[in-house]
Design a protein around this motif. Structure first.
Motif, PDB file in Angstrom:
ATOM      1  N   SER A 312       0.847  -1.190   0.000  1.00 53.50           N
ATOM      2  CA  SER A 312       0.000   0.000   0.000  1.00 53.50           C
ATOM      3  C   SER A 312       0.883   1.241   0.000  1.00 53.50           C
ATOM      4  O   SER A 312       2.041   1.198   0.420  1.00 53.50           O
ATOM      5  CB  SER A 312      -0.912   0.015   1.231  1.00 53.50           C
ATOM      6  N   SER A 313       0.308   2.349  -0.437  1.00 51.78           N
ATOM      7  CA  SER A 313       1.027   3.623  -0.351  1.00 51.78           C
ATOM      8  C   SER A 313       0.908   4.234   1.045  1.00 51.78           C
ATOM      9  O   SER A 313       1.520   5.273   1.327  1.00 51.78           O
ATOM     10  CB  SER A 313       0.499   4.605  -1.402  1.00 51.78           C
ATOM     11  N   LEU A 314       0.124   3.608   1.920  1.00 51.93           N
ATOM     12  CA  LEU A 314       0.033   3.982   3.339  1.00 51.93           C
ATOM     13  C   LEU A 314      -0.227   5.474   3.559  1.00 51.93           C
ATOM     14  O   LEU A 314       0.407   6.114   4.408  1.00 51.93           O
ATOM     15  CB  LEU A 314       1.295   3.541   4.094  1.00 51.93           C
ATOM     16  N   GLY A 315      -1.151   6.019   2.811  1.00 49.79           N
ATOM     17  CA  GLY A 315      -1.565   7.390   3.044  1.00 49.79           C
ATOM     18  C   GLY A 315      -0.587   8.445   2.583  1.00 49.79           C
ATOM     19  O   GLY A 315      -0.827   9.642   2.781  1.00 49.79           O
ATOM     20  N   ASN A 316       0.518   8.043   1.980  1.00 50.85           N
ATOM     21  CA  ASN A 316       1.490   8.998   1.438  1.00 50.85           C
ATOM     22  C   ASN A 316       1.044   9.344   0.019  1.00 50.85           C
ATOM     23  O   ASN A 316       1.275   8.587  -0.918  1.00 50.85           O
ATOM     24  CB  ASN A 316       2.890   8.378   1.432  1.00 50.85           C
ATOM     25  N   PHE A 317       0.394  10.491  -0.137  1.00 52.53           N
ATOM     26  CA  PHE A 317      -0.203  10.837  -1.428  1.00 52.53           C
ATOM     27  C   PHE A 317       0.842  11.076  -2.517  1.00 52.53           C
ATOM     28  O   PHE A 317       0.566  10.863  -3.697  1.00 52.53           O
ATOM     29  CB  PHE A 317      -1.117  12.057  -1.278  1.00 52.53           C
ATOM     30  N   GLU A 318       2.026  11.501  -2.132  1.00 55.29           N
ATOM     31  CA  GLU A 318       3.078  11.663  -3.132  1.00 55.29           C
ATOM     32  C   GLU A 318       3.459  10.303  -3.723  1.00 55.29           C
ATOM     33  O   GLU A 318       3.658  10.170  -4.936  1.00 55.29           O
ATOM     34  CB  GLU A 318       4.306  12.343  -2.514  1.00 55.29           C
ATOM     35  N   ILE A 319       3.549   9.300  -2.848  1.00 56.89           N
ATOM     36  CA  ILE A 319       3.840   7.945  -3.305  1.00 56.89           C
ATOM     37  C   ILE A 319       2.686   7.429  -4.174  1.00 56.89           C
ATOM     38  O   ILE A 319       2.896   6.808  -5.221  1.00 56.89           O
ATOM     39  CB  ILE A 319       4.082   7.005  -2.104  1.00 56.89           C
ATOM     40  N   SER A 320       1.448   7.706  -3.750  1.00 54.70           N
ATOM     41  CA  SER A 320       0.277   7.286  -4.521  1.00 54.70           C
ATOM     42  C   SER A 320       0.291   7.886  -5.917  1.00 54.70           C
ATOM     43  O   SER A 320       0.041   7.193  -6.910  1.00 54.70           O
ATOM     44  CB  SER A 320      -1.015   7.713  -3.805  1.00 54.70           C
ATOM     45  N   ARG A 321       0.571   9.186  -5.992  1.00 51.81           N
ATOM     46  CA  ARG A 321       0.533   9.875  -7.294  1.00 51.81           C
ATOM     47  C   ARG A 321       1.639   9.379  -8.226  1.00 51.81           C
ATOM     48  O   ARG A 321       1.504   9.462  -9.441  1.00 51.81           O
ATOM     49  CB  ARG A 321       0.638  11.387  -7.077  1.00 51.81           C
ATOM     50  N   LEU A 322       2.718   8.873  -7.644  1.00 48.72           N
ATOM     51  CA  LEU A 322       3.767   8.251  -8.453  1.00 48.72           C
ATOM     52  C   LEU A 322       3.392   6.817  -8.833  1.00 48.72           C
ATOM     53  O   LEU A 322       4.141   6.141  -9.536  1.00 48.72           O
ATOM     54  CB  LEU A 322       5.091   8.239  -7.680  1.00 48.72           C
ATOM     55  N   ASN A 323       2.226   6.382  -8.345  1.00 48.45           N
ATOM     56  CA  ASN A 323       1.748   5.004  -8.542  1.00 48.45           C
ATOM     57  C   ASN A 323       2.775   4.001  -8.036  1.00 48.45           C
ATOM     58  O   ASN A 323       3.221   3.109  -8.746  1.00 48.45           O
ATOM     59  CB  ASN A 323       1.402   4.725 -10.008  1.00 48.45           C
ATOM     60  N   GLN A 324       3.121   4.177  -6.745  1.00 45.97           N
ATOM     61  CA  GLN A 324       4.040   3.264  -6.087  1.00 45.97           C
ATOM     62  C   GLN A 324       3.441   2.810  -4.764  1.00 45.97           C
ATOM     63  O   GLN A 324       2.493   3.415  -4.253  1.00 45.97           O
ATOM     64  CB  GLN A 324       5.403   3.940  -5.859  1.00 45.97           C
ATOM     65  N   MET A 325       3.990   1.738  -4.207  1.00 48.21           N
ATOM     66  CA  MET A 325       3.496   1.191  -2.944  1.00 48.21           C
ATOM     67  C   MET A 325       4.646   0.638  -2.111  1.00 48.21           C
ATOM     68  O   MET A 325       5.642   0.163  -2.651  1.00 48.21           O
ATOM     69  CB  MET A 325       2.477   0.068  -3.202  1.00 48.21           C
ATOM     70  N   TYR A 326       4.463   0.692  -0.784  1.00 46.79           N
ATOM     71  CA  TYR A 326       5.384   0.024   0.127  1.00 46.79           C
ATOM     72  C   TYR A 326       4.958  -1.436   0.282  1.00 46.79           C
ATOM     73  O   TYR A 326       3.771  -1.730   0.390  1.00 46.79           O
ATOM     74  CB  TYR A 326       5.341   0.664   1.519  1.00 46.79           C
ATOM     75  N   ILE A 327       5.928  -2.339   0.330  1.00 46.64           N
ATOM     76  CA  ILE A 327       5.605  -3.734   0.654  1.00 46.64           C
ATOM     77  C   ILE A 327       5.556  -3.863   2.174  1.00 46.64           C
ATOM     78  O   ILE A 327       6.555  -3.643   2.864  1.00 46.64           O
ATOM     79  CB  ILE A 327       6.618  -4.726   0.065  1.00 46.64           C
ATOM     80  N   LEU A 328       4.391  -4.192   2.701  1.00 47.84           N
ATOM     81  CA  LEU A 328       4.183  -4.219   4.145  1.00 47.84           C
ATOM     82  C   LEU A 328       5.029  -5.330   4.790  1.00 47.84           C
ATOM     83  O   LEU A 328       5.140  -6.427   4.237  1.00 47.84           O
ATOM     84  CB  LEU A 328       2.698  -4.446   4.454  1.00 47.84           C
TER      85      LEU A 328
END
Length: 537
Positions: A312-328
């Motif tokens: 998930s991008s975990l609420g980091n909108f900059e990460i979301s807008r780059l279409n990226q996610m953290y592996i939990l």
């Protein structure tokens, strides 16, 4: 505290089972600053730190998700009387037969280690808490879903996507929420329920559902259809909406109600996958949510039935807008490339097939094959991956109709997916070529077909439908589009035929009705952008 839920009874049972469950403090994940720290967190959170020779097992073992799928009959024989057990099924994307669905028991240890902390992290990081509200949409249930009882033994059967939302609600306990099926998102009654909620922090729905609200023509048609089915008016909000429809033209009424819904939702964070969205879709969604380009508020997520919450991008909108996610750091992620398996943080490869290792009670499930291909963006601290999760190509196991104008080999396989790496054809993101063509021809095409010649790796023919002579070999934009997207797979011969190369075995409206009434799983509705016909011995 209004609660609008299609099944309050099941939510109550899940609350009783899990609402007091203590989970990991997910906010600490964002402080992970090294590969070793991430690995330590994964091993501790997953319970793999107690598994002997886990790193040796990672190098040598691998299992299919079907190998630990369990039958309902087996569970009924093993389960004691008492509290209902929970069993979740997949959506039937690879094989739409009900008998072919994979089933996984949601054991207490599995929920505690993977589902509960992962879903809580995704939604809390998006702004949901006890004092605000959520709007949630889930797939139409199958006929056998819900709370059931056989020979005195109770069980709950659900799509894993519905279970994931319900476990999240039991963990966070928002002040109020609405919980409905996708199919009813444009019903005037459901819209009135959403308008009754206050302080909506999160909207969890697929992009296709939101687009039905955002596209005024689709919204108007749906509103008109749903009004005709209203029988009982016992809510002032619903009564108000019906009055708007009665005293205005249908177009004006739809615009007024659309604006009300937009204003109610515009402070919410959308939790959804954006992989399928075109720029035209984004324009509609931005307008509906009152977002400026570059200021969108959404959270990406990646959840799998056999694993739980993966990324998930975990609420980091900059990460979301780059279409990226953290592996939990809840399961151990491994990248496989050409048979070599390495933990993602230490992998020399940046792209490969994702394998996940987790515990099931006291037993490790080592290198569960997700069937997905991922692209690593960063390995420092908590790993970052590209938000475009690519389905590795696989053999389609349900029937489709291929145009008789295509000369097929006597024996063949139909391959579909987002990532093809087969002899003579290496290609990814076929949806991009479909969007490229449809930008010119107004979304007339829903799929393409590539025929690979027997015994000739260079012999490939791409079939496109010809509608009203609007597509032709003479069009330079089409030629350029195909050359650009297929540049590493040329030469490819182009053939235009006077019908769609691939269709469903029944009309899509018929199939949709069967999905909505729970007769067949929702995976059958997946129309792949590219179907590859490969000779089979």
């Amino acid at each position: 505290m209004p609660i609008f839920d299609i099944d309050k009874k099941i939510q109550k049972i899940i609350n009783e089972l899990y609402s007091e469950l203590h989970t990991i403090k997910w906010s600490n994940w964002l402080n992970i600053n090294s590969k070793q720290d991430y690995l330590n967190q994964v091993l501790k959170n997953s319970g793999l730190d107690n598994v002997e020779d886990i790193f040796a097992k990672i190098k040598s073992e691998k299992i299919k998700s079907s190998s630990f799928s369990i039958s309902l009959e087996t569970l009924l024989n093993q389960a004691p009387n008492g509290e209902p057990f929970i069993i979740c099924h997949t959506s039937g994307t690879t094989d739409s037969r009900l008998s072919a669905l994979k089933w996984y028991q949601m054991t207490f240890s599995n929920v505690k280690r993977h589902w509960a902390p992962g879903m809580k992290a995704i939604f809390e990081s998006s702004g949901l808490k006890k004092t605000n509200s959520a709007v949630i949409f889930v797939p139409s249930r199958l006929e056998f879903d819900g709370l059931k009882e056989v020979n005195g033994k109770k069980y709950i059967s659900l799509y894993s996507s519905e279970f994931s939302q319900r476990i999240m609600l039991s963990m966070i306990k928002p002040h109020s929420y609405s919980f409905f099926e996708y199919k009813n998102a444009t019903n005037i009654d459901v819209i009135s329920k959403i308008l009754n909620l206050e302080d909506i922090a999160v909207l969890s729905a697929p992009a296709t559902t939101i687009l039905k609200w955002a596209d005024i023509n689709k919204f108007k048609t749906a509103i008109n259809r749903s009004v005709k089915s209203i029988n009982d008016i016992n809510d002032p909000q619903l009564e108000s909406l019906l009055k708007i429809i009665k005293t205005n033209s249908l177009t004006n009424a739809a615009e007024i109600i659309q604006l009300k819904l937009s204003e109610k939702l515009r402070n919410a964070t959308i939790v959804f996958s954006i992989s399928s969205l075109s720029e035209k879709d984004w324009i509609l969604i931005r307008k509906f949510m009152n977002w400026k380009k570059g200021s969108e508020k959404f959270t990406n997520l990646y959840v799998a039935s056999e694993v739980g919450a993966i990324a998930s991008s975990l609420g980091n909108f900059e990460i979301s807008r780059l279409n990226q996610m953290y592996i939990l750091p809840l399961s151990l992620p491994v990248l496989e490339k050409k048979g070599n398996k390495e933990i993602i943080s230490y992998s020399k490869e940046k792209m490969g097939r994702l394998l996940m290792t987790r515990m099931e009670k006291n037993n490790p499930l080592v290198n569960i094959d997700t069937g997905d291909v991922i692209n690593i963006k960063s390995q420092e601290g908590i790993p970052l991956i590209d938000g475009n999760i690519l389905r590795d190509s696989f053999v389609l196991n349900y029937p489709i109709i291929i145009s008789q104008k295509i000369d097929l080999p006597q024996k063949y396989e139909v391959l579909v997916g987002d990532y093809f790496n087969i002899p003579g054809f290496k290609f990814r993101k076929p949806r991009e070529i479909l969007e490229c063509i449809n930008d010119v021809y107004y979304n007339l095409i829903d799929s393409l077909l590539l025929l690979m010649s027997k015994g000739n790796l260079e012999g490939k023919t791409l079939y496109l439908p010809l509608f009203n002579n609007s597509l032709s070999l003479d069009n330079p934009e089409i030629i350029e589009c195909i050359r650009d997207k297929f540049k590493d797979n040329l030469p490819i011969k182009l053939e235009f035929i006077s019908e769609k190369p691939v269709t469903f075995i029944e009309d899509r409206s018929v199939m949709t009705k069967k999905v909505r009434t729970g007769k067949i799983p929702k995976g059958i509705l997946k129309k792949w952008p590219l179907y590859v016909i490969k000779y089979s011995k």
